[in-house]
Scaffold this active site. Structure first.
Site, short mmCIF file in Angstrom:
data_model
loop_
_atom_site.label_atom_id
_atom_site.label_comp_id
_atom_site.label_asym_id
_atom_site.label_seq_id
_atom_site.Cartn_x
_atom_site.Cartn_y
_atom_site.Cartn_z
CG ASP A 78 6.32 -4.53 9.96
OD1 ASP A 78 6.43 -3.44 10.54
OD2 ASP A 78 5.35 -5.30 10.17
N GLY B 10 4.11 4.02 3.46
CA GLY B 10 3.75 2.82 2.72
C GLY B 10 3.85 1.61 3.63
CE LYS B 11 4.52 -1.80 8.34
NZ LYS B 11 5.31 -0.97 9.26
N GLY B 12 3.88 -3.06 3.33
CA GLY B 12 3.62 -4.25 2.52
C GLY B 12 3.52 -5.47 3.39
CB SER C 46 -0.90 -0.01 1.24
OG SER C 46 -1.55 1.25 1.38
#
Ligand code: NAD
Length: 418
Positions: A146, A105-107, A60
């Site tokens: 993460d 952002g993040k995934g 995202s």
């Protein structure tokens, strides 16, 4: 733990909660509650036995108005699109409160990494990196580790990207090993900002952290470093815990010794210098001056918050208090330094890593720590200015007022295209 809120709903309600204090129209607020784009992809990976397996993965890109999207990649069976969207939003407001020129952002990949061999995980990571390659880049989107990912996965992503692009671009990803372009000070950065933020909160309230008693929930990277650094400031760490349970000693535990014991035995719970064993809920309810939740989200719900007796909470973990707990703690005059500021040391030193990669010039640990200190203190001052100016109930609201305003300003200054 209870009150399982949808994380994306929580993010949106946090923004709604401060909208009236942000100098911007409702139309912009609506824009800032949604990601700019989300990639959902299905990865096909060959298992060691030659069979194929499908994995769902997301990235995202929430907001890039202040700079390249920035945020980690998580491997967990519970990853959902809404969770990734929420985490990417929180990254947007985290980079904004510390005022570094990055977006959010993040995934994530829906996978339990413990079920796969190292070579399977490498093929999975490289398959995701291939999908990500067109949308990431040093000026576009810069992933990081993460939950359940670390230097190993970052090095695989960097190598895949550099191979596809036929370049050397270590700044495409952060959280790398030192020899692959990582930064000094990154490992300690999250605990360091948690403790700097707590120290500033004690100062603000007219106290002194060196006199404080401290309880730390979670004894992984963020928790143990927080315990070590708060002890270095003279505070007394009376309790710590991990997933096996907690330990208590009224006269103080030796943070380094507890860590050595955990390294040896795998947990803190049998540590011999402890007076008492505690459950995690008992630790969270101790009558201490400072509580540092450094384990998982939703550790304290509204019911448990009734029993919390700490004066100050510094959130090393992301989202350790439910919205219901926040309300209860505000009524009890317990001051919470919110995660987006307290644990922002991680992303701030990731930013330093990116800067050093771009400069191809590397800083000493001393310089990293000094620059981090200045950024966290400035962010704390901006937070308390907003807290007083708007007569807000919580530090969390103040952090969101500052950060949503900064993102809104950048959005408005950019205008809309076409
Ligand atoms: P970690 O895996 O190193 O440590 C997690 C610790 O929590 C372990 O000691 C584990 O035993 C403990 N734990 C798990 N469940 C528990 C429970 N129910 N009760 C008590 N302890 C429990 O992870 P970490 O990197 O230290 O991250 C911890 C938190 O900090 C997470 O919320 C993470 O998102 C957040 N955070 C970490 C960083 C970072 O740079 N490491 C940056 C920002 C935020």
């Amino acid at each position: 733990m209870s009150e399982e809120a949808n994380p994306f709903d929580s993010l949106q309600s946090q923004i709604d909660d401060v909208a009236e204090y942000v100098d911007v129209g409702d139309d912009v607020i609506e824009r800032l509650k949604h990601p700019e784009r989300v990639l959902e992809t299905n990865l096909t990976v060959e298992r060691d036995d030659g069979s194929l397996e499908r994995f769902t993965a997301f990235r995202s890109q929430f907001n890039g108005d202040r700079g390249p999207y920035k945020g980690g990649i998580r491997y967990h069976p519970g990853v959902t699109c809404d969770e990734v969207k929420a985490l990417s939003g929180w990254m947007t407001y985290k980079t904004a409160i510390v005022d570094i020129p990055l977006g959010g952002g993040k995934g994530g990949i829906v996978v339990d990494p413990t079920e796969y061999s190292e070579s399977e995980l490498e093929r999975l990571t490289r398959a995701f990196a291939k999908e990500l390659a067109p949308m990431i880049g040093v000026d576009r989107d810069v992933p990081a580790p993460d939950v359940n990912t670390g230097q190993r996965e970052m090095n695989w992503i960097k190598d895949t990207y550099e191979t596809i692009e036929n370049t050397t671009e270590p700044g495409v990803i952060t959280g790398k090993a030192l020899d692959s372009g990582g930064s000094e000070g990154r490992v300690e950065a999250t605990g360091r900002s948690t403790v700097i933020a707590a120290r500033e909160a004690f100062d603000y309230l007219g106290g002194d952290i060196s006199d404080a008693t401290v309880a730390v929930q979670g004894y992984g990277n963020a928790g143990w470093i927080s315990a070590k650094l708060v002890e270095e400031l003279g505070a007394t760490v009376v309790a710590v815990s991990d997933s096996s349970g907690g330990i208590y000693n009224e006269d103080g535990l030796d943070a380094r010794d507890v860590k050595a014991f955990k390294n040896e035995t795998g947990s803190v719970s049998e540590y011999s210098e402890a007076d008492e064993a505690l459950t995690n809920d008992e630790l969270l309810s101790l009558d201490v001056d400072l509580l540092i939740p450094a384990a998982l989200e939703n550790a304290v719900d509204a019911e448990l918050a009734e029993d919390v007796e700490a004066d100050v909470i510094s959130e090393a973990a992301n989202g350790p208090l439910t919205p219901g707990a926040d309300e209860v703690l505000a009524e009890k005059d317990c001051i919470t330094v919110p995660d987006i500021l307290a644990n922002a040391g991680g992303v701030t030193v990731s930013y330093f890593e990116w800067v050093q990669n771009r400069q191809r010039f590397y800083w000493s640990e001393k310089r990293v720590n000094e620059e981090l200190e200045a950024i966290i203190v400035d962010a704390f001052d901006a937070l308390t200015d907003a807290y007083e100016e708007h007569d807000l109930e919580t530090f969390r609201q103040a952090a969101y007022v500052v950060s949503v305003q900064r993102v809104a300003d950048a959005f408005e200054e950019a205008g809309t295209f076409p």
